[in-house]
Design an enzyme around this catalytic site. Structure first.
Site, mmCIF file in Angstrom:
data_model
loop_
_atom_site.group_PDB
_atom_site.id
_atom_site.type_symbol
_atom_site.label_atom_id
_atom_site.label_comp_id
_atom_site.label_asym_id
_atom_site.label_seq_id
_atom_site.Cartn_x
_atom_site.Cartn_y
_atom_site.Cartn_z
ATOM 1 N N LEU A 16 -4.159 -7.159 -4.127
ATOM 2 C CA LEU A 16 -3.296 -8.035 -3.326
ATOM 3 C C LEU A 16 -3.617 -7.925 -1.849
ATOM 4 C CD1 LEU A 16 0.137 -7.340 -5.066
ATOM 5 C CD2 LEU A 16 -1.232 -9.430 -5.206
ATOM 6 N N GLY A 17 -4.174 -6.800 -1.462
ATOM 7 C CA GLY A 17 -4.502 -6.635 -0.054
ATOM 8 C C GLY A 17 -4.869 -5.206 0.248
ATOM 9 N N GLY A 62 -4.644 -2.289 3.438
ATOM 10 C CA GLY A 62 -4.171 -1.905 4.766
ATOM 11 C C GLY A 62 -5.049 -0.806 5.312
ATOM 12 N N VAL A 103 -3.564 -2.336 -2.318
ATOM 13 C CA VAL A 103 -2.396 -2.760 -3.094
ATOM 14 C C VAL A 103 -2.848 -3.681 -4.226
ATOM 15 C CG1 VAL A 103 -0.107 -3.816 -2.963
ATOM 16 C CG2 VAL A 103 -1.018 -2.610 -0.974
ATOM 17 N N GLU A 108 8.125 -3.595 -4.992
ATOM 18 C CA GLU A 108 8.480 -4.949 -5.392
ATOM 19 C C GLU A 108 7.293 -5.858 -5.052
ATOM 20 O OE1 GLU A 108 12.024 -8.142 -4.184
ATOM 21 O OE2 GLU A 108 11.782 -6.292 -3.063
ATOM 22 N N ALA A 123 5.813 -9.111 -3.687
ATOM 23 C CA ALA A 123 6.201 -10.235 -2.825
ATOM 24 C C ALA A 123 5.215 -11.370 -3.079
ATOM 25 C CB ALA A 123 6.183 -9.799 -1.362
ATOM 26 N N ASP A 138 9.525 -1.313 14.138
ATOM 27 C CA ASP A 138 8.220 -1.984 14.149
ATOM 28 C C ASP A 138 8.340 -3.365 13.513
ATOM 29 O OD1 ASP A 138 5.566 -2.229 14.791
ATOM 30 O OD2 ASP A 138 4.827 -1.034 13.109
ATOM 31 N N GLU A 147 3.569 -9.138 10.836
ATOM 32 C CA GLU A 147 2.668 -8.422 9.921
ATOM 33 C C GLU A 147 3.430 -7.495 8.988
ATOM 34 O OE1 GLU A 147 2.477 -8.694 13.095
ATOM 35 O OE2 GLU A 147 0.474 -8.413 13.919
ATOM 36 N N ASN A 148 4.627 -7.129 9.366
ATOM 37 C CA ASN A 148 5.403 -6.201 8.546
ATOM 38 C C ASN A 148 6.470 -6.910 7.716
ATOM 39 O OD1 ASN A 148 3.897 -4.095 9.435
ATOM 40 N ND2 ASN A 148 5.312 -3.476 11.055
#
Ligand SMILES: Nc1ncnc2c1ncn2[C@@H]1O[C@H](COP(=O)(O)OP(=O)(O)OP(=O)(O)O)[C@@H](O)[C@H]1O
Length: 415
Positions: free
Chosen positions: A143-144, A146, A151, A215, A217, A260, A264-265
């Site tokens: 999914l991505g 970081g 993920v 969870e 998203a 923060d 992006e968050n």
């Protein structure tokens, strides 16, 4: 058969052109993350089991798939130890086709039903196993990625729950000196249950990695949606801000400051609702006062950047300032104090910003009431939620939210 290591290698070789796996090029301010504090806390004693508080939370939702929705598996293999070889499966989401269709029109004004779906939803789900290990999950597409985590979409085998599995390598965390940050993220996020906050259902680890069960998203990063759209229409920005205010009110009620808040968050759920994520900089401060410098420069409030900061204890009102910056960015497409680092600091300290003429008078009023130099004079979250700009755009969403939070209360046993 491919195991999670092979999948991770594939991750490294994914082309930068592949927009499914990569973020759009960040703007200067989005790169400006602060360094993490150094610590000597060991990761090896992170609990592999769930606490009782976590177990009660596990009654809350992962999205359930119909039995035929997972890609053609016969009998799922029995759960084994945490270094089990994991089949990489194409996990099909139940409403994927519908979602794809919706996301292609995501930027146009929604119908009445869609407007309602922007509000949070609670879907009661059966309980997950009490002890987690990798063998319990079928791993799907990445999914991505970081700074420290990769993920993956995942399906919990016994319940068919869809979730996101974040894999952190202990060696990378140690090298990056972010163990304390990760530990705090886990502790704080696993105790939160709000429709606009990304759920952390549990975590487990093996010798090399930590796995966070998050969870899923379904609509990805809000940052990507914002960059694609340029700026959001006022109705959409107002709905997002209302959801942010609701989530922050919940957080502050638990004496947690996020510290923060930025696009992006924030992730976007399957119904278009926002989910605050990344609690790496958040802190539980029961006395509501802190003096650590953290967060991202463009979103930092004046009380956190003033010289002689050691004496500048700040409160959860830092998140109100960031909400003001976020509201501005939603409507204008860039942050209000964006400049060279020195100039940004100077402009923040003076509250120097210009709101373009195309922003409505009501939205302008809310931004001005959030971006107030004196933290004590910033508009409280309860008032944000009933501000005329929010009310104008969110009445239906708010009603749906009240319904959702009623359900949430019931699930939490009326607490
Ligand atoms: N729960 C989730 N559901 C869907 N996608 C997710 C989820 N969590 C993360 N992602 C995707 O994976 C990417 C990487 O997430 P991760 O949390 O590791 O890093 P990050 O917080 O975005 O970045 P960094 O680690 O640099 O702060 C995200 O940008 C997002 O696209």
């Amino acid at each position: 058969m491919a195991d999670i290591q092979a999948l991770e290698q594939r991750f490294e070789s994914i082309s930068v052109q592949d927009e499914n796996y990569n973020n759009p090029a960040p703007t200067a301010q989005h790169k400006a993350k602060q360094g993490a504090p150094s610590t000597t806390i060991s990761l090896s004693n992170l609990s592999a089991t769930t606490t009782s508080a976590q177990q009660s939370r596990l009654k809350l939702p992962l999205q359930k798939l119909p039995p035929n929705a997972a890609a053609g598996k016969a009998a799922p293999p029995p759960p084994t130890s945490s270094n089990t070889t994991t089949t990489v499966t194409k996990i099909t989401l139940p409403s994927q086709a519908a979602q794809q269709q919706r996301s292609s029109t995501a930027d146009s004004r929604p119908s009445e039903t869609d407007t309602l779906t922007l509000a949070p939803r609670i879907i009661p789900q059966p309980q997950l196993p009490k002890q987690f290990h990798l063998g319990l999950f079928e791993i799907g597409k990445p999914l991505g990625k970081g700074k420290f985590g990769r993920v993956y979409l995942a399906r919990e085998r016994s319940n068919n729950f869809i979730c996101a599995l974040k894999v952190l390598h202990k060696s990378e965390l140690t090298q990056g000196k972010v163990e304390k940050q990760v530990r705090r993220e886990i502790e704080i996020q696993s105790n939160l249950a709000h429709p606009n906050i990304l759920r952390l259902y549990g975590h487990f680890h093996d010798t090399k990695r930590i796995f966070l069960i998050l969870e899923f998203a379904g609509r990805g990063e809000l940052y990507k949606h914002l960059r694609k759209a340029g700026k959001f229409p006022e109705w959409q920005a107002a709905q997002y801000v209302a959801q942010m205010a609701s989530a922050l009110r919940y957080l502050h009620g638990k004496h947690v400051m996020h510290r923060d808040i930025k696009p992006e968050n924030i992730l976007v759920g399957i119904h278009g609702e926002i989910k605050i994520s990344d609690f790496g900089w958040s802190v539980h401060a029961p006395n509501n006062r802190r003096n650590t410098m953290c967060g991202t420069l463009d979103y930092l409030p004046p009380e956190m950047i003033k010289p002689g900061r050691e004496e500048n204890w700040y409160s959860e009102k830092v998140d109100l300032w960031s909400l003001g910056v976020l509201t501005y960015e939603f409507l204008v497409g860039e942050a209000p104090f964006e400049d060279t680092p020195v100039m940004t600091q100077r402009r923040i300290a003076r509250g120097e910003m210009t709101i373009p003429a195309f922003v409505s008078a009501e939205a302008r009023d809310l931004i001005r009431r959030l971006l107030v130099l004196d933290p004590e004079r910033r508009i409280p979250l309860e008032e944000v939620e009933v501000h005329p700009w929010i009310v104008k755009h969110c009445v239906k969403g708010e009603r749906a939210y009240q319904r959702a939070s009623g359900e949430l209360k019931k699930e939490r046993g009326g607490v």
